[in-house]
Every structure is written in C-alpha cells, then in structure tokens.
Design a protein around this motif. Structure first.
Motif, mmCIF file in Angstrom:
data_model
loop_
_atom_site.group_PDB
_atom_site.id
_atom_site.type_symbol
_atom_site.label_atom_id
_atom_site.label_comp_id
_atom_site.label_asym_id
_atom_site.label_seq_id
_atom_site.Cartn_x
_atom_site.Cartn_y
_atom_site.Cartn_z
ATOM 1 N N LEU A 4 0.840 -1.201 0.000
ATOM 2 C CA LEU A 4 0.000 0.000 0.000
ATOM 3 C C LEU A 4 0.869 1.242 0.000
ATOM 4 C CD1 LEU A 4 -2.932 -0.819 2.414
ATOM 5 C CD2 LEU A 4 -2.872 -0.905 -0.063
ATOM 6 N N VAL A 161 -10.880 0.626 -9.428
ATOM 7 C CA VAL A 161 -10.948 0.732 -7.972
ATOM 8 C C VAL A 161 -12.414 0.824 -7.571
ATOM 9 C CG1 VAL A 161 -10.411 2.216 -6.009
ATOM 10 C CG2 VAL A 161 -8.690 1.827 -7.778
ATOM 11 N N ASN A 163 -14.675 1.791 -4.544
ATOM 12 C CA ASN A 163 -14.455 2.628 -3.370
ATOM 13 C C ASN A 163 -15.471 2.295 -2.278
ATOM 14 O OD1 ASN A 163 -14.085 4.667 -1.529
ATOM 15 N ND2 ASN A 163 -13.951 6.288 -3.062
ATOM 16 N N ALA A 165 -14.364 2.910 0.946
ATOM 17 C CA ALA A 165 -13.589 3.448 2.073
ATOM 18 C C ALA A 165 -14.507 4.137 3.077
ATOM 19 C CB ALA A 165 -12.537 4.431 1.565
ATOM 20 N N GLY A 204 -11.256 -1.122 -2.187
ATOM 21 C CA GLY A 204 -10.604 -0.499 -1.030
ATOM 22 C C GLY A 204 -11.618 -0.187 0.057
ATOM 23 N N GLU A 206 -11.802 1.002 4.286
ATOM 24 C CA GLU A 206 -11.016 1.435 5.440
ATOM 25 C C GLU A 206 -10.972 0.340 6.496
ATOM 26 O OE1 GLU A 206 -12.279 5.171 7.063
ATOM 27 O OE2 GLU A 206 -10.802 6.281 5.895
ATOM 28 N N ILE A 230 -9.106 -4.979 -0.181
ATOM 29 C CA ILE A 230 -7.955 -4.464 0.555
ATOM 30 C C ILE A 230 -8.419 -3.506 1.644
ATOM 31 C CG2 ILE A 230 -5.800 -3.167 0.362
ATOM 32 C CD1 ILE A 230 -6.262 -4.018 -2.792
ATOM 33 N N VAL A 232 -7.635 -0.480 3.838
ATOM 34 C CA VAL A 232 -6.690 0.648 3.770
ATOM 35 C C VAL A 232 -6.713 1.369 5.119
ATOM 36 C CG1 VAL A 232 -6.992 0.920 1.294
ATOM 37 C CG2 VAL A 232 -8.400 2.260 2.839
ATOM 38 N N LEU A 244 -7.707 7.388 -2.765
ATOM 39 C CA LEU A 244 -7.803 5.930 -2.732
ATOM 40 C C LEU A 244 -6.968 5.314 -3.861
ATOM 41 C CD1 LEU A 244 -9.130 3.677 -1.118
ATOM 42 C CD2 LEU A 244 -10.981 3.655 -2.779
ATOM 43 N N LEU A 248 -3.976 2.655 -3.229
ATOM 44 C CA LEU A 248 -4.045 1.290 -3.750
ATOM 45 C C LEU A 248 -3.065 1.032 -4.882
ATOM 46 C CD1 LEU A 248 -7.885 0.660 -3.772
ATOM 47 C CD2 LEU A 248 -6.212 -0.220 -2.164
#
Lengths: 559, 185
Positions: A4, A161, A163, A165, A204, A206, A230, A232, A244, A248
């Motif tokens: 990361l 990606v 998102n 998050a 991604g 959080e 993943i 983050v 983000l 990533l």
C-alpha cells in the motif's frame, strides 16, 4: 500481500460510526408524498415526461435524460403526480428546482421489471441501459456512471478501484451495504469490469470496517471473482477518489488530468450495487441507503425512496428535541439543508440531526497566523493559506495559479486551522466566482463575434443593394435609350424589363427589345409604302411635286 | 580615424536596418489598448454609453475622449477594472446598475413584424414575417435595443433568475457597514 502507498496530509476526526451500526438496515415506510428533483446528476437536466394527474408506477420513468451525460429519473413509488414544478431542493443555496411530486397510492406497485443478461448485450447497450435506469455515482458526485464506463482509447485500462472506504465521520450506509448485500456489489463491479476490461480490480475499504471487509471477501470468493479486497488505513479523506487510487495503486493523478489518463477508474460500492439491481433485476434507481444519525435517539440505516421528505425520514430515528437543522452528508463536507421538508436525492448518503450541543458553533474567525498547518493537512498537497489570501483579496488569477481547482473541498484545512478560518468556503467562493467570470467572458466573446458578423452582413447587404441599384439604373438607362430609339419610328412601347433580373437577363431583354423595335420599324416602313392603291400613289406623287414646286428642294425631313 | 568613423557608421547602418526591419516585421495592427479595453466591456452592444457599440466606446476611451463610467451593463466592477487598466480614478457608475437580464417576447401579442429582428445587434431573435418571433435566451445580452422598434410593445426585459446551477457561493467575509438606526422596533 499488496503493497500500500500513502497520501500526504489528511486528518483523523472522531469517526462516530458505531452508533448507526447497531441495527441492521430497515426499509423506511412509505412517506406522505415524494418530491423527485429532475436534476439529480451532473450534466443535462432531464425533461419531465409526466403531467399533473398522471398515474405512475414505481420505477416508471418520469424524466428523460437530456444529452449523453445525463441520467433518467424515475418515480420511486406508485401513485398520482400532483405537481410538476419548482420545489426547494437540498442544495446549499436554498433555491428551488423542478421536481415531480407524487402522492403514493400505498400499493408501491412496480412497473414490469425486465432483468437482462448483460453478457448477451453489446457494451453500448449496457451503457444505454444504465443511463435509462438513472445509475449515477452514489459516492456524492452523482456523475452518470455510463459516462465513466468507456475505456480511454490511448491508455490501456490497468486498474479499476471500487471505493468502499467511506472515510467521512458518522456515515455508515456503504458499510451496511457491504455487510448485507456484498454479493450484489461484487456482481455490479463484475459488470463494470466486463465493460472496462481492467487488468486488476481493487476494492478499497477502510480498516475500521472489518465486518465489511470480511463480507466482501466472502462475496468475492462466493462469486468466483479474482477481485482483491484491501483494507486501507483509516485516515480522512482516504475515500477521496484520487486518494484511494494513490493508496491502492501508487499512482498520483496530476492536476487537471483524470484518473482514466493513467488507466485507472473508480466507482463507489453503492453505484456498483445499483448498477447490478438495474441489470439483473430491472430496477432503476428509486431508493438508496441513508444513514440517520447525529442528535437522534435511534440512529440507524434505512433503505429510503428517492424523494422522501427529510423530516418524515428523520422522525424514524427519533431526533431529540433540541435538533435545529439537518446536515446532508457528513460533518466534513456536508451542508445544512435549507429546510426540513426537502427531499432525499440520489446524493443523500447521510442525514445528521444538527444541534448546537453536538456541533458547537465555531468561535469567531481569527487572522491567519501562517502556521502552515493547513498545508500539512491538505491531501492534495496544495497551499491553502496562499489560496485563502488570494481568494479573500478576490485575486482570482493568483488563486487559480495555486490550483484552487484541484481542491476537493474535503475540509481538512478548515478542520486543523487554529484560527478557525472557514478556508473551504473561501475556495468555494473563488471557484464559483471564477466559473461565473469564465461564463461571462465566453458570453461576451460570443456576443462580440455575433455583433461583428451582423455588422459585416449589414455592410455586405448594403453593398449588394447599391450594386443592384446601380445595375438597375444602368438597365433603366439602356432601356430608355432603346425606347428613345424605338420612339423615333414606332410609338408602341417595348416590354419593360424586370428591374431585379440579373445582368444577363437584362442584356438579353434589352437586345430583344431593340430587335423588336427594329422589326417594328421595318414593319412600319413597309406598311407605309406597300399595299398602296394606284390612286394613293398618284396622290403622293402629286403632293411631292407640289412641295418641290413650293420649296424648290427635295427636302423631306420637314413635315 | 577614418576606419573608426567607418566602423561606427557601419554599426549605425546595421542597427538601423535591423530596427527598420523589425518595425515592419513585428508591426502591431490596430491599437492594442483598444482591444484591452474592449475585452473588459461586456459586449452587449447596447449603446447605453452613447456610442454605437462596445468597440467605438473602447476607442473613445483609448483616445481619452470618454469617461470610463458610462457602461451600465459592465457595472461598478467594470469601472474598477477599466480604472486598473488605464490608471485612472475609480468613479461611480454614471447610471443605475441593472441586474443581468434577457428580453422575453409575449407570444400572444407578437404580430411578426420582424422589426426587432433587424434591431437585435447579436442576431438573438429568430422569426419570419407574420410568424411568431422568439428570443434565443443564451445569446440575448439584454441590451434593450429591441424594445423601441416593437410596434405592439410585446417585448419585456426580465432579470435572469438565479438557479441552482448559476448560484454562486457567497464571499465568506462579512463586511461591517454602518446602517441607519432601526425605526421603532
């Protein structure tokens, strides 16, 4: 394990997410009416296609997308259209915009839903379907999703990606969506993957949402996809698209460029979910998850119909008596809605009941002490203090030089400012002022070119008219001359040539007139001498003889 | 001595030739100041300044024959920018500042006489003889030149209403201005 990366700056405000995560998502009851704004996405404002009195069904299209970057809007429940016109909408301006207000009939009856197998459709047809289903970016920017689903021709698509998050405090709707409906999110991401053909798909989330991470990982396994889920690091604004992407992929999107230029595209999890609902269930975007939290006794996430009045919705969460406003969005980037009656729109991810106890009013703004905290906190590595001075001085050229348009208005600078300067407000002011001036300048430029063209045209018309008149005058003169010539022997008038005919026609007609005159002259002369009787001949001869005798000459011109 | 004079003369000739060439090659067409002034003017072509269009007004300002505060559509902001450009004093606008407006044709009254079409300086009106005329709103500058020729007074000037799209964030600094004491609360 994937390596990361980090983005600079960012802040760590209290997350306040736990309150609304206790209860599972509930479906909000039918409201007394729904007011659906027509303009709920970036781009063209959809045209209303229903009228007052029309009966509509849930999911029926009520606004036709205007232009390619635009998305259709749909009735969120079945009922009767009672108003089409301006209503106050959730916008910081407090202004009105055109809405379709529907009185529900209570049956909540769907239109015929046609699930499709998107794999059998052309990519173009899938994009069209998403546009017709009103699928827009639900992360907050509400950009029409189909507009992001065309891969750049020059750059190969490397990463996509997703998102999840959700970095902003208080908001938990994406978290709950991933926990409860992870499979549909992953399938929606699969649709985007098939359209964009990226090499990797990165989801991604959080790391303060371990349940969501686990649910998404399970869903990815269950669907047999090769997406990477993943976690983050939790740091605001990790959910910003550019942040983000940076975390990533390590790619930094340069100023005034888009992530697609680097082969990266980013979608929100809720967008993927609605796209899947639209394709696999034939359901357009008529509802979304909304977090109700803040100064309430029962914070919770609800599945809410678009257009639901916010006061009716917030009542479900039992707001405390000192609630004096509703924040739409989070405490960092959200805004106080103009009144409690405004409707929920596609961009409404969270409603926070506002009270002075929960969000104490800011102490007065103090002068900037140039501490540079804002520059350290800025996730875009801008210099907010410089932009602040120039915006405050209304020196917009300089503000632009300091890249105010790269500001994502995340609010980190205002958050850390020890002088409590509302920096973001200055940047918003500068941005809208620059846009307005740009627009004015373009309008002036257009007006100037149009004025100059009109002047040029007027000149040309004048010139052409003068030329025409000169020609006509010449033709007139020629005609007069011809007439005079003709009049010497034949009083019969020649046909007048049309004034406005062009030169060739005029010349020809003059020629013809002259020839006619000549012919007439000859004819007249012939008539005078031919077909005379012998007596007349004798008489003429006698007259001639008398005249010669009288004047002693053969003068015939005198008559 | 001679050679020194010759060298200097040669130098003078060469430099003179270079300057002469440059003055022809890089000749500036027109008055650049007029263009700068004109770019500040709002290009409504309304003639409210007393000149027949924005360019003549710009030329008059450049010559020094006209005041800089004669343009009502430009407003106080326009006067300020002209003053900045020309190094003159900022003056109060010599007219009332008007909000940005557009012309609107009353469809029930229009008789289709085409007079307004001829008067419009920016060709923002479409129509034909004995057909209803309509104003292309995005192109209309609100110059009011179409009002006098209309024989049936069917054109009105409406201020542009602020919408969610055209709304601007306000200046966050609250200016402290003296106000009159409120009359009988």
């Amino acid at each position: 394990m994937l390596q990361l990366f980090k983005f600079k700056g960012g802040v760590k405000p209290a997350t306040n997410k736990a309150q609304s995560l206790v209860e599972p998502v509930a479906v909000a009851p039918l409201p007394s009416h729904v007011a659906i704004p027509l303009h709920q996405s970036i781009g063209g404002t959809p045209r209303p296609i229903v009228a007052v009195g029309d009966k509509v069904l849930k999911g029926q299209k009520i606004g036709e997308a205007d232009g390619w970057i635009s998305a259709a809007v749909h009735a969120s429940t079945s009922g009767t259209v009672i108003h089409v016109g301006p209503q106050v909408v959730p916008h910081p301006s407090g202004l009105t915009a055109d809405c379709v207000v529907i009185e529900p009939d209570g049956r909540d009856e769907w239109i015929a839903r046609n699930p499709v197998d998107y794999r059998s459709l052309a990519p173009e047809a899938v994009r069209e379907l998403l546009r017709e289903a009103g699928v827009v970016g639900l992360g907050g920017a509400v950009f029409p999703t189909h507009g992001k689903l065309t891969a750049a021709k020059s750059v190969p698509m490397e990463e996509m990606v997703i998102n999840g998050a959700e970095c902003e405090p208080y908001i938990t709707c994406d978290d709950m969506l991933m926990r409860e409906r992870a499979v549909d999110v992953v399938r929606g991401a699969g649709v985007f993957r098939d359209l964009l053909q990226p090499k990797r798909v990165l989801i991604g989330i959080e790391d303060n949402k371990p349940e969501a991470v686990a649910a998404m990982q399970a869903a990815v396994r269950a669907t047999g996809e090769n997406f990477e889920v993943i976690a983050v690091p939790t740091r605001y604004p990790a959910g910003g698209a550019k942040q983000l992407i940076r975390v990533l992929t390590g790619k930094e999107v340069p100023a005034s460029k888009r992530s697609t230029d680097l082969g990266v595209q980013c979608f929100n999890v809720a967008t993927a979910y609605t796209a899947w609902r639209a394709i696999a269930h034939g359901e357009p975007v008529v509802s979304r998850l909304v977090t109700l939290t803040g100064n309430v006794d029962k914070p919770r996430n609800y599945e809410v119909l678009i257009g639901t009045p916010m006061d009716e919705l917030l009542a479900l969460a039992a707001p405390r008596s000192d609630t004096d406003g509703i924040l739409m969005g989070g405490p960092m980037m959200g805004f106080l809605v103009p009144n409690f009656k405004v409707p929920v729109v596609k961009a409404t991810n969270c409603l926070i009941a506002h009270s002075d106890a929960l969000f104490p009013p800011k102490a007065p703004e103090m002068p900037c002490i140039r501490c540079g905290e804002c520059a350290r906190a800025c996730p875009h590595e801008l210099q907010p203090f410089e932009m602040y001075w120039f915006s405050r001085a209304k020196n917009f050229g300089k503000t632009q030089e300091y890249n105010v348009f790269d500001c994502i208005e995340c609010g980190c600078c205002s958050f850390v400012c020890p002088s409590r300067i509302p920096l973001v407000q200055y940047f918003r002011f500068a941005k809208s002022e620059i846009w307005a001036r740009e627009k004015e300048k373009n309008a002036a430029e257009t007006a100037k070119t149009r004025f100059e063209f009109k002047q040029f045209r007027d000149e040309r018309e004048k010139r052409e008219k003068a030329e025409k008149l000169a020609k006509a005058a010449a033709a007139q003169a020629a005609k007069k001359a011809a007439e005079a010539q003709a009049a010497t022997s034949a009083p019969e008038p020649v046909a007048p040539s049309p004034l406005d005919a062009d030169q060739a026609v005029k010349k020809a007609s003059i020629q013809a007139a002259m020839e006619r005159a000549k012919a007439q002259r000859e004819a007249a002369a012939a008539r005078n001498t031919e077909s005379l009787t012998a007596d007349q001949q004798h008489e003429i001869e006698a007259i001639e003889a008398r005249r010669i005798a009288a004047f002693g000459t053969d003068e015939t011109t005198e008559k | 001595m001679i050679s020194a004079i010759a060298v200097m003369a040669l130098g003078a000739i060469l430099l003179g030739a270079a300057l002469g060439y440059a003055s022809i090659k890089f000749k500036v067409e027109g008055d650049p100041l007029v263009d700068k002034i004109e770019s500040i003017l709002p290009q409504t072509q309304c003639g409210q300044c007393g000149f027949p269009g924005c360019k003549p007004y710009a030329e008059a300002i450049a010559k020094g024959g006209a005041e800089i505060n004669l343009c009502p559509p430009g407003g106080a902001e326009g006067v300020r920018r002209l003053a900045d450009l020309l190094g003159r004093e900022v003056k109060a606008l010599d007219a009332k500042e008007k909000p940005k407006s557009v012309a609107v044709i009353d469809e029930n009254t229009c008789i289709g006489c085409t007079l307004c079409i001829q008067a419009c300086p920016v060709d923002a009106i479409v129509g034909a003889a004995k057909q209803l005329h309509v104003i292309i709103e995005p192109l209309c500058t609100g110059c009011e030149l179409c009002l006098p020729p209309c024989p049936v007074e069917c054109i009105s000037i409406e201020p542009i209403v602020e919408t969610v799209d055209s709304w601007k964030w306000k200046y966050p600094v609250i200016a402290i201005t003296p106000t009159d004491t409120p009359k009988a609360a």
